[in-house]
Design a protein around this motif. Structure first.
Motif, PDB file in Angstrom:
ATOM      1  N   GLY A 143      38.737  26.495  40.889  1.00 36.93           N
ATOM      2  CA  GLY A 143      40.048  26.970  40.450  1.00 36.93           C
ATOM      3  C   GLY A 143      40.558  26.320  39.178  1.00 36.93           C
ATOM      4  O   GLY A 143      41.759  26.272  38.939  1.00 36.93           O
ATOM      5  N   LEU A 175      41.113  26.475  35.170  1.00 36.49           N
ATOM      6  CA  LEU A 175      41.374  27.581  34.243  1.00 36.49           C
ATOM      7  C   LEU A 175      40.477  27.437  33.018  1.00 36.49           C
ATOM      8  O   LEU A 175      40.327  26.334  32.485  1.00 36.49           O
ATOM      9  N   PHE A 229      50.773  35.857  39.026  1.00 36.14           N
ATOM     10  CA  PHE A 229      49.340  35.580  38.883  1.00 36.14           C
ATOM     11  C   PHE A 229      48.978  34.331  39.687  1.00 36.14           C
ATOM     12  O   PHE A 229      48.010  34.307  40.436  1.00 36.14           O
ATOM     13  N   VAL A 230      49.788  33.302  39.538  1.00 31.02           N
ATOM     14  CA  VAL A 230      49.530  32.045  40.249  1.00 31.02           C
ATOM     15  C   VAL A 230      49.539  32.292  41.754  1.00 31.02           C
ATOM     16  O   VAL A 230      48.660  31.824  42.487  1.00 31.02           O
ATOM     17  N   GLN A 240      48.885  35.042  43.391  1.00 28.57           N
ATOM     18  CA  GLN A 240      47.676  35.773  43.816  1.00 28.57           C
ATOM     19  C   GLN A 240      46.460  34.852  43.841  1.00 28.57           C
ATOM     20  O   GLN A 240      45.635  34.916  44.746  1.00 28.57           O
ATOM     21  N   GLU A 241      46.353  33.992  42.838  1.00 23.00           N
ATOM     22  CA  GLU A 241      45.217  33.058  42.799  1.00 23.00           C
ATOM     23  C   GLU A 241      45.266  32.109  43.996  1.00 23.00           C
ATOM     24  O   GLU A 241      44.255  31.820  44.618  1.00 23.00           O
ATOM     25  N   ALA A 281      44.166  33.670  47.057  1.00 21.70           N
ATOM     26  CA  ALA A 281      42.713  33.830  47.062  1.00 21.70           C
ATOM     27  C   ALA A 281      41.991  32.532  47.440  1.00 21.70           C
ATOM     28  O   ALA A 281      40.874  32.562  47.940  1.00 21.70           O
ATOM     29  N   PHE A 319      43.774  25.427  41.355  1.00 19.19           N
ATOM     30  CA  PHE A 319      44.002  26.311  42.495  1.00 19.19           C
ATOM     31  C   PHE A 319      43.276  25.826  43.753  1.00 19.19           C
ATOM     32  O   PHE A 319      43.793  25.940  44.853  1.00 19.19           O
TER      33      PHE A 319
END
Ligand code: GLU
Length: 442
Positions: free
Chosen positions: A224, A226, A289-290, A292-293, A296, A328
């Motif tokens: 996770g 970036l 976005f964060v 959703q990540e 996941a 993440f």
């Protein structure tokens, strides 16, 4: 000025090591800084160890980091005719010859380069002027047979044919450079400029390896990290901007990068530093976005819990997760450690756990009774971490903070390690908080 052309020459014998990726990034930065191009060629002449399955992985890693090459991929395995022709050329001009592999009389033949035995000087952009007397190399081997050239020869032919102007590579290749220059001169090529980059160690000063942590782009992405943070951090492995700045986008790196600011001493790969840089980038990202990540990266049961109550999930995100994570993947560890469980499952009352120091259970009951009274006064609409804290804080200072906050926190979480009681109460909501606190009276 000639157009700058640099190269990525991975040997597809495994996933590209992050140290080589650093080297490729530097080649990218140098080329782009001069509006030049990067050539990708797979150095796959070692047929036993090379495997084409690593090629798409390499391409994906370049795409992930945004450092896609402009030309290629070329494959050395597809250029055997070219190498044969150049070898023959050297033999025809008596610059190479077939000779014995060893002096032990085994009779095996190899192709040797007729060393002109001279002093060569090259200017390395990192290490300075280097002068070497090549006599020591003797007539070194350049091919096992006319169809089987060795590494020094293929690299040199490729660098010439592909018009490479600058070779930025790891310092472990410096011993190859004088031999390669001799070959370039023999083949009538133009000697490129060199920069031999410092090696990369783990924090124990040993060569960076899997023991230290992730060592491939895919490995970092799986945790996770970036891409922008990986690129930013890689740039600092051997390079620095000469001031305190630490955050650079790829574009900024292209404009700031210079060979003069590459250090000579080995770089240390510091995973904590990468984490800090990653957190910086993470906090800039769009909240959706964060979210959703993070979903996941959660185990599926925790993910389902988050999705079952999005209001609560948003509070956990803001007050628990974003306060802490560096990447993440950290949420996976938090979930595994049970750090989200008590927000969704009401814990059983543990009378030992909730007692503060020498306080009696009666004392805890009395204090929690008063907490409930005070919290009941808070309007539903005002239920926020700060309001909850303001409601209780002055009073807790009078009666002893631990005697109130310890039982409150541990009743709400059922755990020794948990966030402060105001955060817990806010995330749980007013009703659930009061119901949980009331379990002390049941
Ligand atoms: N194929 C070599 C490697 O992967 C690189 C050789 C070079 O940079 O000249 O280490």
């Amino acid at each position: 000025m000639t157009k700058v052309i640099t190269r990525y020459p991975p040997s597809p014998t495994g996933e590209i090591h992050i140290g080589n990726m650093r080297t490729m990034l530097f080649n990218y930065l140098w080329a782009k800084k001069h509006d030049g191009q990067v050539v990708l060629r797979f150095e796959d002449t070692d047929r036993e160890r090379s495997d084409a399955k690593y090629e798409p992985i390499a391409l994906a890693a370049f795409d992930t980091l945004g450092i896609t090459p402009d030309l290629g991929p070329f494959r050395q395995s597809e250029r055997t005719d070219v190498y044969r022709e150049r070898l023959q050329g050297l033999i025809d001009r008596d610059m190479a010859y077939e000779g014995e592999e060893s002096s032990d009389g085994s009779g095996n033949k190899v192709i040797r380069f007729r060393n002109p035995n001279k002093e060569i000087t090259f200017q390395d952009h990192v290490l300075g002027d280097i002068t070497i007397d090549t006599t020591d190399f003797g007539d070194f081997v350049i091919a096992r047979s006319i169809n089987d050239p060795i590494y020094h020869f293929t690299v040199v032919v490729d660098d010439i044919d592909m018009g490479i102007t600058h070779i930025l590579r790891g310092a472990d290749h410096i011993t190859s450079t004088p031999r390669q220059i001799l070959l370039i001169e023999a083949l009538g090529g133009v000697v490129p400029e060199y920069a031999h980059l410092p090696l990369i160690n783990g924090d124990d000063k040993k060569k960076l390896s899997k023991r230290h942590g992730a060592v491939t782009v895919g490995g970092f992405v799986a945790q996770g990290y970036l891409p922008a943070a990986i690129v930013n951090y890689l740039a600092f492995l051997g390079w620095n901007p000469g001031d305190e700045r630490e955050i650079f986008s790829l574009e900024e790196l292209v404009s700031e990068f210079s060979l003069e600011r590459i250090g000579k001493s080995p770089a240390t790969f510091n995973y904590d530093k990468l984490d800090d840089i990653n957190r910086h980038y993470l906090l800039q990202l769009d909240a959706d976005f964060v979210y959703q990540e993070i979903l996941a990266f959660l185990p599926v049961d925790t993910k389902n819990q988050f999705e079952s109550d999005s209001v609560k999930a948003a509070k956990i995100m803001e007050l628990i997760i974003l306060e802490r994570i560096k990447k993440f993947g950290d949420v996976t560890a938090m979930a595994d450690a049970g750090e989200f469980e008590y927000f969704y499952t009401r814990p059983d009352l543990d009378t030992d756990l909730i007692q503060f120091k020498d306080d009696s259970l009666e004392k805890a009951k009395e204090m929690i009774g008063l907490v409930i009274e005070k919290l009941e006064q808070v309007d539903d609409a005002d239920w926020a971490k700060d309001t909850i804290k303001d409601t209780l804080w002055d009073w807790t200072s009078e009666v002893g903070r631990g005697s109130v906050l310890h039982p409150m926190r541990t009743i709400l979480s059922g755990s020794k390690q948990s966030p402060d009681p105001f955060t817990l109460a806010y995330v749980l909501g007013k009703n659930e908080t009061i119901e949980r606190l009331n379990t002390i009276n049941q």
